[in-house]
Design a protein around this motif. Structure first.
Motif, PDB file in Angstrom:
ATOM      1  N   SER A 361      50.133 -29.878  64.749  1.00  0.00           N
ATOM      2  CA  SER A 361      50.026 -28.804  65.725  1.00  0.00           C
ATOM      3  C   SER A 361      48.872 -27.842  65.445  1.00  0.00           C
ATOM      4  N   HIS A 362      48.042 -28.170  64.459  1.00  0.00           N
ATOM      5  CA  HIS A 362      46.902 -27.308  64.141  1.00  0.00           C
ATOM      6  C   HIS A 362      45.631 -28.139  64.097  1.00  0.00           C
ATOM      7  N   ALA A 363      44.568 -27.632  64.676  1.00  0.00           N
ATOM      8  CA  ALA A 363      43.257 -28.286  64.606  1.00  0.00           C
ATOM      9  C   ALA A 363      42.461 -27.713  63.444  1.00  0.00           C
ATOM     10  N   GLY A 364      41.456 -28.441  63.014  1.00  0.00           N
ATOM     11  CA  GLY A 364      40.521 -27.905  62.035  1.00  0.00           C
ATOM     12  C   GLY A 364      40.820 -28.202  60.588  1.00  0.00           C
ATOM     13  N   VAL A 365      41.862 -29.011  60.310  1.00  0.00           N
ATOM     14  CA  VAL A 365      42.210 -29.313  58.922  1.00  0.00           C
ATOM     15  C   VAL A 365      41.074 -30.066  58.239  1.00  0.00           C
ATOM     16  N   ALA A 366      40.607 -31.125  58.880  1.00  0.00           N
ATOM     17  CA  ALA A 366      39.519 -31.914  58.295  1.00  0.00           C
ATOM     18  C   ALA A 366      38.250 -31.088  58.162  1.00  0.00           C
ATOM     19  N   ALA A 367      37.968 -30.275  59.176  1.00  0.00           N
ATOM     20  CA  ALA A 367      36.754 -29.460  59.138  1.00  0.00           C
ATOM     21  C   ALA A 367      36.775 -28.513  57.940  1.00  0.00           C
ATOM     22  N   THR A 368      37.931 -27.913  57.676  1.00  0.00           N
ATOM     23  CA  THR A 368      38.064 -27.018  56.520  1.00  0.00           C
ATOM     24  C   THR A 368      37.812 -27.775  55.225  1.00  0.00           C
ATOM     25  N   MET A 369      38.352 -28.973  55.156  1.00  0.00           N
ATOM     26  CA  MET A 369      38.171 -29.797  53.957  1.00  0.00           C
ATOM     27  C   MET A 369      36.703 -30.123  53.733  1.00  0.00           C
ATOM     28  N   PHE A 370      36.040 -30.609  54.781  1.00  0.00           N
ATOM     29  CA  PHE A 370      34.643 -31.018  54.655  1.00  0.00           C
ATOM     30  C   PHE A 370      33.739 -29.831  54.333  1.00  0.00           C
ATOM     31  N   ARG A 371      33.995 -28.706  54.992  1.00  0.00           N
ATOM     32  CA  ARG A 371      33.169 -27.518  54.768  1.00  0.00           C
ATOM     33  C   ARG A 371      33.352 -26.989  53.343  1.00  0.00           C
TER      34      ARG A 371
END
Length: 418
Positions: A361-371
Motif C-alpha cells: 500500500s506504499h510506493a517508493g520502497v525500491a526508490a528509497t533503497m536505491f537512493r
C-alpha cells in the motif's frame, strides 16, 4: 488449558545441564494445566559429526543408510529428555517417527511429510503424558526411516502442531525473537512482537536463520500460530517476550500498515554467474536455465542485458555458492547448445533484502533503497522483487554498511536506552 507444542533446537539440547533446563521449562508449562508435546533436535554439532561418519564410510553413500545414521541424534535427545522429565515426576514418553507414524514421501535425506497419525498421540496428551518426539525424521512407505533435510526439526514441530490442532507452536532457539535485522550488525535493531507468515517466509528465504523456510510455509498453509522464544530465559518465567508469527488478519488494526518495512535480511551464500554473448533468439535463455533446473539447482536473480545489435546478449543470474561448481560444469557441458562465449563467476557478493507487507500500500520502497545505497557509493549488481520484498545483489564487503544505512533510512532503529 491449552494444547502446546514446544520445540527445542540443538543449542538448547547441548548436554545434560541444558536438557535439564529444557525439562524444567516443559514441567512449568505442564504444571499450568496444558497438554504438551515436545519436539527436539540433536545436540549441537551431533548431526555434523554423524554426517562426517557417513562421508568417511563412503563418499557415495546410500541416502537410505545415511538417514539411519543421522536420525540417531534426535533419538538420543528425545530419550534423554523423557528420562529427565520422569525424574522430575512428569509423566513422559518418547515417540519415534516410525512409532506414530509420521509418513514421508519423495527422497531420502530430503523427505517431505505426507501424513501424520495422531490418535494415540492425542490420547496420551489428554491423559497428561508429555509426548517427546524427535524432529527431522519420519517413515517412508517401505517402513524405512527418512529425514527431512537439515533444519527439518522446525518443520516437524509445525507438522505436529497442525496434526494435533495445537493452540500454539513455541520454537525455542538461541535468540529471543525475530529482529528487524541481525543485532550483531545493527546494535539498534528492534525485536518484533508480531510478524506475518508472509514476511517471515520472505525473511527466512533470503537469509534470516531464525526459522527454516519449509516450517514457515507449512505454518502459513496450516494456520499454525508460531512463537519464537529463547531457551536461555528463566524456565519458570511467566511473561515470555518472544515474537509471534501469525496471519495478517490477526495483526490488522495494530498499526501494521503504518510500518512500511518489517525487516532487512542478508544472504552471503550467493554466487553470481555471467553467461556472455548468448545468441539473442527465442529459446536462448531456456537453453541456459533448462539444464540447471533438471539438476535441481535453484536460480534466483536473473538479468538479461539489452541486446544492442539484436544478435547476442549477456545473461546474469545467481545460484547458491554450494551449487556454483556444478552449475559451471553443467553450462560448459551444454556450451554447444547454448552458444555462449565464456562464463564469468563471482562469489564475493551478498544478497540484501528489505521485507514488509506495507509495500502493498506504499510506493517508493525500491526508490528509497536505491537512493540510500547510491548516496553511500554502493553499487547494485542485480535486482529481484516480489509483492512484499525487494532484493539487491551487492559487493560482499559493503554488506554491513548497506544494512546499517537502510535500517536507518526505513525508520527501523530502536530508540536509545534511557
Amino acid at each position: 488449558m491449552a494444547r502446546i507444542v514446544m520445540k527445542f533446537g540443538g543449542t538448547s539440547m547441548a548436554g545434560m545441564e541444558r536438557i535439564r533446563n529444557v525439562a524444567a521449562r516443559v514441567k512449568h508449562v505442564v504444571d499450568q494445566g496444558n497438554e504438551v508435546a515436545v519436539v527436539v533436535s540433536a545436540m549441537a554439532g551431533e548431526t555434523d559429526r554423524l554426517v562426517g561418519f557417513c562421508k568417511e564410510a563412503s563418499p557415495l553413500y546410500d541416502p537410505a543408510e545415511y538417514d539411519v545414521v543421522v536420525a540417531a541424534g534426535e533419538q538420543v535427545t528425545s530419550g534423554l529428555l523423557a528420562m529427565t522429565l520422569k525424574a522430575m515426576d512428569v509423566d513422559a514418553r518418547s515417540w519415534l517417527g516410525w512409532q506414530l507414524p509420521i509418513r514421508t514421501v519423495e527422497a531420502h535425506a530430503k523427505a517431505r511429510i505426507e501424513s501424520f497419525e495422531t490418535q494415540a498421540l492425542i490420547a496420551a496428551m489428554a491423559r497428561g503424558q508429555v509426548a517427546v518426539i524427535p524432529g527431522f525424521q519420519g517413515m517412508m512407505e517401505d517402513g524405512r526411516i527418512a529425514t527431512l533435510g537439515r533444519g527439518g526439526s522446525d518443520t516437524s514441530a509445525v507438522a505436529v502442531a497442525a496434526a494435533v490442532k495445537a493452540d500454539r507452536c513455541d520454537i525455542y532457539t538461541d535468540v529471543d525473537g525475530v529482529y528487524t535485522t541481525d543485532p550483531r550488525i545493527v546494535s539498534r535493531a528492534r525485536k518484533l512482537d508480531m510478524i506475518t507468515y508472509e514476511e517471515m517466509l520472505e525473511l527466512a528465504s533470503v537469509g534470516s536463520k531464525v526459522l527454516q523456510t519449509r516450517s514457515v510455509a507449512l505454518a502459513m498453509k496450516e494456520k499454525v500460530r508460531v512463537q519464537v522464544l529463547s531457551s536461555f530465559d528463566d524456565p519458570t518465567q511467566e511473561d515470555l517476550p518472544g515474537t509471534l508469527i501469525v496471519g495478517e488478519e490477526e495483526i490488522e488494526g495494530s498499526g501494521m500498515e503504518n510500518q512500511l518495512i518489517t525487516g532487512i535480511a542478508v544472504d552471503k551464500n550467493e554466487a553470481k554467474v555471467i553467461v556472455t554473448r548468448v545468441p539473442d533468439r527465442p529459446g536462448g535463455v531456456a537453453s541456459i536455465f533448462g539444464p540447471l533446473a533438471e539438476a535441481s539447482i535453484n536460480v534466483d536473480m536473473i538479468i538479461q542485458n539489452d541486446s544492442k545489435d539484436r544478435e547476442e546478449t549477456d545473461v546474469t543470474f545467481t545460484v547458491p555458492r554450494s551449487d556454483l561448481a556444478r552449475s559451471v560444469d553443467i553450462l560448459e557441458a551444454n556450451k554447444a547448445t547454448i552458444g555462449f562465449n565464456r562464463l564469468i563467476t563471482d562469489v564475493e557478493v551478498a544478497k540484501l533484502s528489505v521485507v514488509g507487507v506495507g509495500m502493498r500500500s506504499h510506493a517508493g520502497v525500491a526508490a528509497t533503497m536505491f537512493r540510500t545505497l547510491a548516496d553511500r557509493g554502493i553499487n547494485i549488481e542485480a535486482i529481484s522483487t516480489s509483492e512484499i520484498k525487494v532484493s539487491v545483489l551487492i559487493d560482499e564487503d559493503e554488506t554491513e554498511l548497506a544494512v546499517r544505512v537502510l535500517h536507518t533510512a526505513y525508520g527501523l532503529d530502536a530508540e536509545p536506552a534511557a
